[in-house]
Design a protein around this motif. Structure first.
Motif, mmCIF file in Angstrom:
data_model
loop_
_atom_site.group_PDB
_atom_site.id
_atom_site.type_symbol
_atom_site.label_atom_id
_atom_site.label_comp_id
_atom_site.label_asym_id
_atom_site.label_seq_id
_atom_site.Cartn_x
_atom_site.Cartn_y
_atom_site.Cartn_z
ATOM 1 N N ALA A 70 0.825 -1.216 0.000
ATOM 2 C CA ALA A 70 0.000 0.000 0.000
ATOM 3 C C ALA A 70 0.856 1.262 0.000
ATOM 4 C CB ALA A 70 -0.919 0.007 1.212
ATOM 5 N N GLY A 71 2.174 1.095 0.013
ATOM 6 C CA GLY A 71 3.070 2.250 -0.005
ATOM 7 C C GLY A 71 3.469 2.748 1.367
ATOM 8 N N VAL A 72 3.086 2.030 2.433
ATOM 9 C CA VAL A 72 3.499 2.398 3.795
ATOM 10 C C VAL A 72 4.855 1.743 4.050
ATOM 11 C CG1 VAL A 72 2.904 2.388 6.245
ATOM 12 C CG2 VAL A 72 1.082 2.479 4.514
ATOM 13 N N THR A 73 5.901 2.532 4.063
ATOM 14 C CA THR A 73 7.258 1.981 4.124
ATOM 15 C C THR A 73 7.916 2.105 5.488
ATOM 16 O OG1 THR A 73 8.108 4.072 3.234
ATOM 17 C CG2 THR A 73 7.696 2.292 1.657
ATOM 18 N N THR A 74 7.361 2.945 6.375
ATOM 19 C CA THR A 74 7.909 3.105 7.724
ATOM 20 C C THR A 74 6.762 3.192 8.724
ATOM 21 O OG1 THR A 74 9.789 4.363 6.843
ATOM 22 C CG2 THR A 74 9.432 4.460 9.217
ATOM 23 N N VAL A 75 6.928 2.531 9.863
ATOM 24 C CA VAL A 75 5.915 2.597 10.915
ATOM 25 C C VAL A 75 6.599 2.747 12.269
ATOM 26 C CG1 VAL A 75 4.301 1.125 9.650
ATOM 27 C CG2 VAL A 75 5.845 0.092 11.329
ATOM 28 N N VAL A 76 5.846 3.291 13.203
ATOM 29 C CA VAL A 76 6.201 3.185 14.623
ATOM 30 C C VAL A 76 5.284 2.119 15.198
ATOM 31 C CG1 VAL A 76 6.228 4.334 16.866
ATOM 32 C CG2 VAL A 76 6.988 5.565 14.817
ATOM 33 N N THR A 77 5.874 1.134 15.868
ATOM 34 C CA THR A 77 5.085 0.048 16.438
ATOM 35 C C THR A 77 5.559 -0.231 17.853
ATOM 36 O OG1 THR A 77 4.272 -2.207 16.065
ATOM 37 C CG2 THR A 77 6.576 -1.783 15.513
ATOM 38 N N GLY A 78 4.674 -0.824 18.649
ATOM 39 C CA GLY A 78 5.069 -1.084 20.019
ATOM 40 C C GLY A 78 3.930 -1.559 20.883
ATOM 41 N N PRO A 79 4.114 -1.503 22.206
ATOM 42 C CA PRO A 79 3.143 -2.045 23.149
ATOM 43 C C PRO A 79 1.790 -1.347 23.067
ATOM 44 C CG PRO A 79 5.229 -1.553 24.237
ATOM 45 C CD PRO A 79 5.292 -0.944 22.889
ATOM 46 N N GLY A 80 0.778 -2.029 23.589
ATOM 47 C CA GLY A 80 -0.552 -1.458 23.687
ATOM 48 C C GLY A 80 -0.688 -0.557 24.903
ATOM 49 N N SER A 81 -1.929 -0.348 25.331
ATOM 50 C CA SER A 81 -2.205 0.654 26.359
ATOM 51 C C SER A 81 -2.791 0.050 27.628
ATOM 52 C CB SER A 81 -3.147 1.718 25.800
ATOM 53 O OG SER A 81 -4.261 1.117 25.180
ATOM 54 N N ALA A 82 -2.507 -1.226 27.899
ATOM 55 C CA ALA A 82 -2.998 -1.841 29.133
ATOM 56 C C ALA A 82 -2.299 -1.277 30.358
ATOM 57 C CB ALA A 82 -2.805 -3.353 29.084
ATOM 58 N N ASN A 83 -1.026 -0.897 30.196
ATOM 59 C CA ASN A 83 -0.214 -0.456 31.329
ATOM 60 C C ASN A 83 -0.041 1.055 31.355
ATOM 61 O OD1 ASN A 83 0.106 -3.113 32.011
ATOM 62 N ND2 ASN A 83 2.162 -3.308 31.156
ATOM 63 N N ALA A 84 0.123 1.601 32.549
ATOM 64 C CA ALA A 84 0.418 3.026 32.678
ATOM 65 C C ALA A 84 1.702 3.377 31.924
ATOM 66 C CB ALA A 84 0.551 3.396 34.154
#
Length: 383
Positions: A107-121
């Motif tokens: 789809a042309g998305v070549t860079t992302v920021v990824t990481g943990p969800g929001s369960a924890n403070a």
């Protein structure tokens, strides 16, 4: 590689209606208006007037953390056993062969920021990565990139069910503050021990170690916050500890746009191509990014994948246009704006000499649902 007769959407100033772009290795080496003379042995691609854009950037996802088509076996985004886990690293959980990486790239998305969800403070360390490759260590743009912190419903809901803190917004903020104060004290003890041989080094503390780069403003803090009051709590904590912070989601940010301009707050807006699945989202509207950018708030559009599948990032930008966002600003919201907000614009987000050769070619408006890239070039290679 030499691409000729392309409409260059540079995101760094004026477009070039009939232009060329040359890559060398994995970088953009040259660009300008036609004509241009090919070099001996150079691969030449005639774009035939199609639009050439920088690779799209999604600044908030959980790509590879919640794997496609799996349940518990592939869910590695939330460590719901401790509300404060800054020491956790996304790169230890990301599965780069999850097929959603390919869907992003196509789809042309070549860079992302990824990481943990929001369960924890405090959830852990996010990473900025490319969507091409098979080993995460070779795909990293920056890791750790940011510390994920979360306010509002999610930490409350998770730990209320476990009969432990936090079960209120006050407790969530207090847990974040407590760990930041511990890290600040730890930092002071380390600095004193380095200067004074009579002062012992503090006992190693992995949680505090993980927060030191944030206290030094070497990495960002990304605050998950939907409601207006949670957004201002994020601002309050960030100012208290002088953090380089970004608000993620900002569902009610359009209600407080003036206040965000005053505080210099940056917002990663989304997801808004989804239902209002919880009370915090009752004021969700796809007009939010347009209102924010129109008010002068630095704004990017995000999918929060897998909430919205990542391949629909440009569709989200198109929806924002339909709801009032300036078209060029919507394009910027998935290219140069997320790169700037994340401090990665020295490599990403625009067509400029020296930047990564991540390019996407469209022969129609990329923000329409019918549009599909004619060509994607990642790291200087046709993929």
């Amino acid at each position: 590689m030499l691409i000729i007769h392309a409409h260059l959407h540079t995101m760094a100033g004026a477009d070039i209606a009939d232009g060329y772009l040359r890559t060398e290795g994995n970088q953009i080496a040259e660009l300008g208006g036609m004509p241009v003379e090919p070099k001996p042995g150079e691969e030449v691609i005639d774009a035939q007037g199609a639009g050439l854009y920088p690779g799209f950037v999604d600044a908030h996802t959980h790509l590879g953390m919640w794997e496609d088509g799996l349940t518990f076996e592939g869910d590695d985004g939330n460590e719901e056993t401790d509300p404060v886990t800054p020491q956790l690293r996304a790169i230890d959980a990301i599965n780069p062969v999850d097929r959603c990486f390919q869907e992003a790239l196509h789809a042309g998305v070549t860079t992302v920021v990824t990481g943990p969800g929001s369960a924890n403070a405090i959830g852990g360390q996010m990473a900025a990565v490319k969507t091409y490759g098979s080993c995460i260590d070779h795909m990293i743009v920056k890791a750790p990139f940011a510390i994920k912190m979360a306010l509002g419903e999610n930490p409350k809901s998770v730990y209320h069910g476990k009969n432990q803190a936090p079960s209120t917004r006050m407790s969530t903020a207090a847990l974040i503050r407590e760990q930041l104060y511990k890290a600040k004290r730890y930092q002071g003890e380390l600095e004193r021990a380095e200067k004074d041989e009579d002062f012992d080094m503090p006992e190693f503390d992995m949680k505090c170690e993980a927060l030191l780069p944030a206290l030094r403003r070497e990495i960002q803090v990304h605050f998950h916050a939907h409601r207006a009051d949670d957004i201002f709590t994020a601002v309050r904590i960030a100012k208290e500890f002088q953090l380089d912070y970004v608000v993620v989601h900002g569902t009610e940010a359009h209600l407080i746009a003036g206040g965000l301009v005053e505080t210099g707050t940056r917002v990663l807006s989304g997801p808004f191509l989804c239902d209002r699945s919880k009370p915090e989202l009752r004021n969700q509207t796809p007009s939010t990014p347009g209102i924010l950018s129109g008010a002068g708030v630095p704004t990017a559009i995000i999918t929060d994948h897998p909430v919205i599948p990542i391949q629909y990032l440009p569709v989200c930008a198109g929806l924002a246009v339909r709801e009032g966002m300036d078209y060029e600003e919507a394009l910027r919201a998935i290219t140069i704006n997320p790169a700037k907000i994340c401090g990665l614009d020295h490599r990403l987000g625009s067509l400029e000499v020296g930047k990564d050769a991540d390019l996407v070619l469209f022969d129609q408006d990329p923000l329409t649902i019918a549009a599909k890239p004619k060509m994607v070039i990642a790291g200087g290679k046709l993929v």
